[in-house]
Design a protein around this motif. Structure first.
Motif, PDB file in Angstrom:
ATOM      1  N   ARG A 117       0.644  -1.695   0.091  1.00  0.00           N
ATOM      2  CA  ARG A 117      -0.034   0.086   0.289  1.00  0.00           C
ATOM      3  C   ARG A 117       0.972   1.300  -0.396  1.00  0.00           C
ATOM      4  NH1 ARG A 117       0.593  -2.358   3.587  1.00  0.00           N
ATOM      5  NH2 ARG A 117      -1.401  -3.941   2.891  1.00  0.00           N
ATOM      6  N   PHE A 118       0.374   2.463  -0.738  1.00  0.00           N
ATOM      7  CA  PHE A 118       0.572   3.756  -0.397  1.00  0.00           C
ATOM      8  C   PHE A 118       0.387   4.329   0.581  1.00  0.00           C
ATOM      9  CE2 PHE A 118       3.195   4.029  -4.865  1.00  0.00           C
ATOM     10  CZ  PHE A 118       4.360   4.491  -5.045  1.00  0.00           C
ATOM     11  N   VAL A 119       1.087   5.303   1.502  1.00  0.00           N
ATOM     12  CA  VAL A 119       0.368   6.129   2.244  1.00  0.00           C
ATOM     13  C   VAL A 119       0.927   7.294   2.872  1.00  0.00           C
ATOM     14  CG1 VAL A 119       0.565   5.490   5.409  1.00  0.00           C
ATOM     15  CG2 VAL A 119       0.454   3.763   4.100  1.00  0.00           C
ATOM     16  N   LYS A 129      -3.156  28.158  15.975  1.00  0.00           N
ATOM     17  CA  LYS A 129      -4.863  28.019  16.214  1.00  0.00           C
ATOM     18  C   LYS A 129      -5.267  25.885  15.770  1.00  0.00           C
ATOM     19  CE  LYS A 129      -5.623  30.685  19.572  1.00  0.00           C
ATOM     20  NZ  LYS A 129      -6.581  31.990  20.717  1.00  0.00           N
ATOM     21  N   ASP A 130      -4.886  26.087  14.295  1.00  0.00           N
ATOM     22  CA  ASP A 130      -6.032  25.126  13.832  1.00  0.00           C
ATOM     23  C   ASP A 130      -4.681  24.654  12.844  1.00  0.00           C
ATOM     24  OD1 ASP A 130      -7.423  24.650  11.953  1.00  0.00           O
ATOM     25  OD2 ASP A 130      -8.841  25.833  11.383  1.00  0.00           O
ATOM     26  N   ARG A 131      -4.807  22.853  13.632  1.00  0.00           N
ATOM     27  CA  ARG A 131      -4.196  22.558  12.478  1.00  0.00           C
ATOM     28  C   ARG A 131      -4.602  21.396  12.441  1.00  0.00           C
ATOM     29  NH1 ARG A 131      -0.361  25.569  15.384  1.00  0.00           N
ATOM     30  NH2 ARG A 131       1.740  25.851  15.375  1.00  0.00           N
ATOM     31  N   ARG A 132      -4.698  20.857  11.774  1.00  0.00           N
ATOM     32  CA  ARG A 132      -5.710  19.187  10.801  1.00  0.00           C
ATOM     33  C   ARG A 132      -4.375  18.322  10.013  1.00  0.00           C
ATOM     34  NH1 ARG A 132     -11.027  22.192   9.506  1.00  0.00           N
ATOM     35  NH2 ARG A 132     -10.965  24.162  10.639  1.00  0.00           N
ATOM     36  N   SER A 133      -4.723  16.915  10.533  1.00  0.00           N
ATOM     37  CA  SER A 133      -3.992  15.633   9.741  1.00  0.00           C
ATOM     38  C   SER A 133      -5.244  15.010   9.124  1.00  0.00           C
ATOM     39  CB  SER A 133      -3.598  14.988  11.264  1.00  0.00           C
ATOM     40  OG  SER A 133      -2.497  16.224  11.422  1.00  0.00           O
ATOM     41  N   TYR A 134      -4.231  13.903   8.108  1.00  0.00           N
ATOM     42  CA  TYR A 134      -5.228  13.526   7.273  1.00  0.00           C
ATOM     43  C   TYR A 134      -4.680  11.864   6.574  1.00  0.00           C
ATOM     44  CZ  TYR A 134      -7.596  18.175   7.053  1.00  0.00           C
ATOM     45  OH  TYR A 134      -8.837  19.082   7.724  1.00  0.00           O
ATOM     46  N   LEU A 135      -5.558  11.540   6.558  1.00  0.00           N
ATOM     47  CA  LEU A 135      -3.715   9.288   6.643  1.00  0.00           C
ATOM     48  C   LEU A 135      -5.007   9.198   5.452  1.00  0.00           C
ATOM     49  CD1 LEU A 135      -1.296   8.238   6.902  1.00  0.00           C
ATOM     50  CD2 LEU A 135      -3.116   6.931   8.694  1.00  0.00           C
ATOM     51  N   GLY A 136      -4.838   8.725   3.890  1.00  0.00           N
ATOM     52  CA  GLY A 136      -5.016   8.243   3.318  1.00  0.00           C
ATOM     53  C   GLY A 136      -4.199   6.963   2.637  1.00  0.00           C
ATOM     54  N   THR A 137      -4.840   5.860   2.070  1.00  0.00           N
ATOM     55  CA  THR A 137      -4.406   4.747   1.887  1.00  0.00           C
ATOM     56  C   THR A 137      -4.627   4.665   0.366  1.00  0.00           C
ATOM     57  OG1 THR A 137      -5.508   3.259   2.649  1.00  0.00           O
ATOM     58  CG2 THR A 137      -3.479   4.535   4.256  1.00  0.00           C
ATOM     59  N   CYS A 138      -4.149   3.734   0.123  1.00  0.00           N
ATOM     60  CA  CYS A 138      -4.126   2.998  -1.747  1.00  0.00           C
ATOM     61  C   CYS A 138      -3.773   1.686  -1.464  1.00  0.00           C
ATOM     62  CB  CYS A 138      -3.679   3.862  -2.558  1.00  0.00           C
ATOM     63  SG  CYS A 138      -4.251   2.859  -4.020  1.00  0.00           S
ATOM     64  N   GLU A 173      -6.014  10.366 -13.180  1.00  0.00           N
ATOM     65  CA  GLU A 173      -6.430   8.953 -12.758  1.00  0.00           C
ATOM     66  C   GLU A 173      -5.695   8.600 -11.395  1.00  0.00           C
ATOM     67  OE1 GLU A 173      -7.043   6.513 -17.463  1.00  0.00           O
ATOM     68  OE2 GLU A 173      -5.262   6.421 -16.396  1.00  0.00           O
ATOM     69  N   LYS A 174      -4.029   8.396 -11.577  1.00  0.00           N
ATOM     70  CA  LYS A 174      -4.153   8.963 -10.493  1.00  0.00           C
ATOM     71  C   LYS A 174      -4.617   9.443  -9.074  1.00  0.00           C
ATOM     72  CE  LYS A 174       0.511   8.787  -8.185  1.00  0.00           C
ATOM     73  NZ  LYS A 174       1.949   9.096  -8.467  1.00  0.00           N
ATOM     74  N   ASP A 175      -4.738  10.578  -9.399  1.00  0.00           N
ATOM     75  CA  ASP A 175      -4.929  11.703  -8.033  1.00  0.00           C
ATOM     76  C   ASP A 175      -6.518  10.668  -7.536  1.00  0.00           C
ATOM     77  OD1 ASP A 175      -3.656  12.896  -8.544  1.00  0.00           O
ATOM     78  OD2 ASP A 175      -4.954  14.527  -9.470  1.00  0.00           O
ATOM     79  N   ARG A 176      -7.344  10.075  -8.598  1.00  0.00           N
ATOM     80  CA  ARG A 176      -8.378   9.328  -8.244  1.00  0.00           C
ATOM     81  C   ARG A 176      -7.929   8.187  -7.332  1.00  0.00           C
ATOM     82  NH1 ARG A 176     -10.411  11.140 -12.552  1.00  0.00           N
ATOM     83  NH2 ARG A 176      -9.839   8.929 -13.649  1.00  0.00           N
ATOM     84  N   LEU A 177      -7.509   7.630  -7.190  1.00  0.00           N
ATOM     85  CA  LEU A 177      -6.966   6.511  -6.727  1.00  0.00           C
ATOM     86  C   LEU A 177      -5.697   6.693  -5.736  1.00  0.00           C
ATOM     87  CD1 LEU A 177      -6.939   4.003  -9.429  1.00  0.00           C
ATOM     88  CD2 LEU A 177      -8.619   4.151  -8.240  1.00  0.00           C
ATOM     89  N   SER A 178      -4.851   7.151  -5.198  1.00  0.00           N
ATOM     90  CA  SER A 178      -3.929   7.347  -5.014  1.00  0.00           C
ATOM     91  C   SER A 178      -4.100   7.995  -3.087  1.00  0.00           C
ATOM     92  CB  SER A 178      -3.252   8.324  -5.773  1.00  0.00           C
ATOM     93  OG  SER A 178      -3.096  10.163  -4.866  1.00  0.00           O
ATOM     94  N   HIS A 179      -3.225   7.886  -2.881  1.00  0.00           N
ATOM     95  CA  HIS A 179      -3.388   7.255  -1.380  1.00  0.00           C
ATOM     96  C   HIS A 179      -3.008   9.541  -0.583  1.00  0.00           C
ATOM     97  CE1 HIS A 179       0.565   7.805  -3.531  1.00  0.00           C
ATOM     98  NE2 HIS A 179       1.323   8.427  -1.830  1.00  0.00           N
TER      99      HIS A 179
END
Length: 195
Positions: A117-119, A129-138, A173-179
């Motif tokens: 998998r790619f992470v 004061k505003d910090r945000r995190s996101y985690l995507g996998t493929c 196409e890659k952007d739609r699937l990628s981590h």
């Protein structure tokens, strides 16, 4: 909204711009804001490294900053190269060298044991004061040879189906699937109405 991309990687900058600019973000490179900082990745996770990079560029510029730390996890290699994806195999190796090294380590390994998998961990600092995190996998698997001419890094050996690696896909196409695409989609949903 303007965002500084905390990366020296031209390929990641292209992906950030390709995904975020249609959503109304102006993605600035570090060069655009006269900041030449290469942050040492001392974290033990993708999320920690992304936060380190975002914090350093935010401190240097005072501008909203986005950072990504990402890599390839191969099940047969116990999750390697993981957070060491960019440095896998030692200094001086090209992307092609790193792909060939993984293929060599996996010679003769059956398909059912080639899971990978790619992470991508995205860290966004909008203000103090505003910090945000996101985690995507493929999820995918390691092919038995390099396939395709597009993309970068481990894209030619990361198969999303029996015929297509990330390197055979168009950028869109890659952007739609990628981590990274998935993590940035989460960010987009989270930020709706805040721009």
């Amino acid at each position: 909204m303007k965002l500084v991309a905390a990366t020296q990687n031209a390929h990641k900058l292209i992906e950030f711009r390709r995904i975020l600019e249609p959503l109304g973000y102006e993605v600035l490179s570090q060069a655009d804001v006269d900041t030449d900082i290469d942050v040492e990745e001392t974290g033990t996770t993708f999320a920690e490294n992304a936060a380190l990079k975002a914090e350093a560029i935010f401190r240097a510029t005072g501008l909203a900053t986005i950072a990504d730390d990402s890599g390839l996890e191969v099940d047969f290699l116990d999750g390697a190269p993981g957070i060491y994806s960019a440095r896998f195999g030692g200094p001086g190796l090209t992307d092609r060298d790193k792909c060939l090294l993984i293929l060599k380590k996996m010679e003769g390994v059956p398909k059912e044991k080639r899971g990978a998998r790619f992470v991508s961990a995205i860290h966004l600092i909008l203000n103090e004061k505003d910090r945000r995190s996101y985690l995507g996998t493929c999820e995918g698997f390691i092919g038995d040879k390099m396939v395709g001419e597009n993309g970068f890094g481990y894209d030619p050996i990361f198969m999303v189906n029996d015929t297509d690696s990330f390197a055979t896909l168009s950028g869109e196409e890659k952007d739609r699937l990628s981590h990274r695409g998935r993590a940035l989609k989460m960010m987009e949903e989270d930020l709706k109405g805040t721009k």
